[in-house]
Design an enzyme around this catalytic site. Structure first.
Site, PDB file in Angstrom:
ATOM      1  N   PHE A 247       0.862  -1.190   0.000  1.00  0.00           N
ATOM      2  CA  PHE A 247       0.000   0.000   0.000  1.00  0.00           C
ATOM      3  C   PHE A 247       0.888   1.227   0.000  1.00  0.00           C
ATOM      4  CE2 PHE A 247      -2.733   3.250   1.730  1.00  0.00           C
ATOM      5  CZ  PHE A 247      -4.027   2.903   1.375  1.00  0.00           C
ATOM      6  N   ILE A 249       0.996   5.603  -1.052  1.00  0.00           N
ATOM      7  CA  ILE A 249       0.525   6.882  -1.577  1.00  0.00           C
ATOM      8  C   ILE A 249       1.767   7.752  -1.745  1.00  0.00           C
ATOM      9  CG2 ILE A 249      -0.849   8.960  -1.154  1.00  0.00           C
ATOM     10  CD1 ILE A 249      -2.601   6.548  -1.613  1.00  0.00           C
ATOM     11  N   GLN A 254       0.290  12.898   0.085  1.00  0.00           N
ATOM     12  CA  GLN A 254       0.126  12.451   1.467  1.00  0.00           C
ATOM     13  C   GLN A 254      -0.441  13.565   2.353  1.00  0.00           C
ATOM     14  OE1 GLN A 254       3.899  10.804   2.736  1.00  0.00           O
ATOM     15  NE2 GLN A 254       3.838   9.161   1.227  1.00  0.00           N
ATOM     16  N   GLY A 257      -5.764  12.638   3.184  1.00  0.00           N
ATOM     17  CA  GLY A 257      -6.869  11.698   3.273  1.00  0.00           C
ATOM     18  C   GLY A 257      -6.961  10.714   2.129  1.00  0.00           C
ATOM     19  N   GLY A 259      -4.950   8.170   1.469  1.00  0.00           N
ATOM     20  CA  GLY A 259      -4.714   6.809   1.958  1.00  0.00           C
ATOM     21  C   GLY A 259      -5.991   6.207   2.514  1.00  0.00           C
ATOM     22  N   SER A 260      -6.724   6.992   3.300  1.00  0.00           N
ATOM     23  CA  SER A 260      -7.993   6.523   3.846  1.00  0.00           C
ATOM     24  C   SER A 260      -8.993   6.246   2.737  1.00  0.00           C
ATOM     25  CB  SER A 260      -8.569   7.567   4.810  1.00  0.00           C
ATOM     26  OG  SER A 260      -7.781   7.653   5.983  1.00  0.00           O
ATOM     27  N   GLU A 282      -1.267  -7.821   5.524  1.00  0.00           N
ATOM     28  CA  GLU A 282       0.019  -8.503   5.724  1.00  0.00           C
ATOM     29  C   GLU A 282       1.004  -7.600   6.449  1.00  0.00           C
ATOM     30  OE1 GLU A 282       3.716 -10.316   3.012  1.00  0.00           O
ATOM     31  OE2 GLU A 282       1.804  -9.800   2.078  1.00  0.00           O
TER      32      GLU A 282
END
Length: 458
Positions: A247, A249, A254, A257, A259-260, A282
């Site tokens: 994952f 961004i 950054q 928001g 990433g959310s 993971e």
């Protein structure tokens, strides 16, 4: 004074300069607060070794530019001086060139021409699964809990649309596209590595900015923001667990928001696919674990049925919304539990579902929470057991009546029981007194962390 070794040793993280390059008309559409060129990686040890140094050059700059949408690449190395050829000088292009596709540009004019052409021609591969709106650039802020305070319209030229696309290896054009974007995994995820293309079950979720041009609002171009990789594992009897593996961004996006938004798009996608049993993660980094906790917690708070069943009559009394609960529902979980003195939680003489007239209906969050009810919701919400239990414990803590000693004890025992099971092998290596001490110490640490996370949400 003769040059020293240090004069010819560069910090690879500082020397490597990354850029997401836009076409001329797209650059003209940016606000003054937007900058997408000249940012740096967090890690370079997968490329230049554990010391993250490049040897043999003075005043070194390694420019790696990407077309902001198609991610076509341009590589250029510049420096003031280099050591004699008889010395050990790092082959920067040779080393970095092994990590990116071989068709990168070395002529900047050719690269800019490619950027201009791709700006119009590039469209994200895959199927769009989500989208959302943001102001062109949010005010700078240190917090990650970004809130948009007004209704946004896609017709407003200061509003930018973001779109999320789902792809697999079978998606036309995606395999080549992935080879251009996978370098970001090495540069921004600690211990990140390239995935094996021979494993054909990988899935990908990619986030793009979709931007209208000021010069021609009918023209919209796409710009890469970040992405995540997903891998399905068999789940008995006929489903899969979807594991979120990577994952990222990119830095210019950054703290806003995104990433959310990407995580929530992935979660909503998982909910729509019948054969996916749950979403797991993971080995999450601490920052990602916080992001996951915040968003999962907000999801539960916004789920009216779950909160109503969990809090009982107190939910209706609070106004019946996640936001109202923050101010009115503190301290509503109390009573109804006792202990037999042996560390096992047992219910006192009250009934969970039948109540005498005039008595308040208690919620199923307890404490202790009703296990069959929790498991039913966990399955419906497709959350992994440990994550769901942690979220429930956070909600219980938020609404726990600290003056009710029985409820406080029941909560402590419920959390400790989960911690005991989770850490069983380690705890069994300790004697009884040490085990009890370690369990209490762990409980207090977990409780403190829950309070930290709750403070990020409320």
């Amino acid at each position: 004074m003769s040059p020293t070794t240090n004069d010819y040793t560069a910090d690879a993280n500082e020397a490597l300069r990354l850029s997401l390059v836009r076409a001329k008309d797209d650059k003209a559409s940016l606000t003054l607060r937007e900058a997408y060129e000249g940012f740096h990686p967090t890690f370079t040890y997968p490329i230049f070794g554990e010391h993250e140094q490049i040897y043999g050059y003075s005043n070194l700059v390694v420019d790696l530019k990407f077309a902001s949408g198609s991610l076509a690449q341009y590589l250029h190395v510049s420096y003031a001086d280099t050591l004699p050829s008889t010395s050990t000088v790092d082959d920067i292009e040779g080393v970095l060139g092994k990590r990116i596709p071989p068709d990168y540009y070395t002529d900047e004019a050719d690269f800019i021409a490619r950027v201009e052409a791709d700006a119009i021609a590039f469209r994200p591969p895959g199927k769009r699964i989500s989208h959302y709106l943001r102001p062109a650039r949010l005010p700078s802020r240190k917090g990650k809990n970004v809130a948009i305070s007004r209704v946004l319209s896609p017709e407003d030229e200061e509003i930018v649309e973001f779109e999320v696309y789902h792809s697999t290896w079978d998606t036309p054009g995606f395999r080549d596209y992935h080879r251009r974007m996978q370098l970001f995994i090495l540069l921004y995820i600690e211990a990140g590595s390239y995935i094996n293309e021979a494993e054909d079950t990988w899935e990908f979720v990619v986030l793009y900015e979709k931007r209208k041009r000021r010069s021609d609002p009918d023209v919209a171009t796409y710009h890469f923001v970040g992405y995540s990789t997903l891998y399905p594992f068999y789940c008995f009897p006929e489903k899969v667990r979807m594991r979120l593996s990577q994952f990222v961004i990119l830095p210019p996006y950054q703290q806003e928001g995104h990433g959310s938004a990407l995580y929530n798009a992935i979660y909503q996608y998982v909910l729509t696919v019948p054969h996916i049993a749950e979403l797991t993660v993971e080995d999450p980094a601490e920052a990602f674990e916080d992001l996951r906790d915040r968003n999962d917690l907000k999801m539960l708070l916004a789920h009216e049925r779950f909160m109503r069943e969990g809090l009982g009559d107190a939910y209706a009394g609070s106004g019946g919304s996640g936001g109202d609960l923050l101010g009115h529902a503190h301290g509503i979980l109390s009573n109804g539990v006792g202990s037999n003195g042996g560390g096992k939680v047992m219910k006192t003489k009250r009934r969970a579902h039948a109540h005498a007239p005039g008595h308040a209906q208690s919620g199923r969050l307890g404490p202790p929470a009703e296990r069959t009810w929790l498991e039913k919701w966990r399955i419906d919400l497709k959350l992994a057991s440990r994550q769901f239990n942690r979220l429930v414990e956070m909600l219980m803590l938020k609404h726990l009546d600290q003056a009710d000693t029985r409820a406080v004890k029941a909560y402590r025992l419920q959390v400790k029981e989960r911690l005991y099971r989770f850490n069983y092998e380690v705890l069994m290596q300790l004697d009884k007194q040490e085990r009890q001490h370690k369990l209490e110490e762990t409980f207090q640490g977990v409780r403190d962390d829950y309070r930290r996370i709750l403070a990020l949400v409320y």
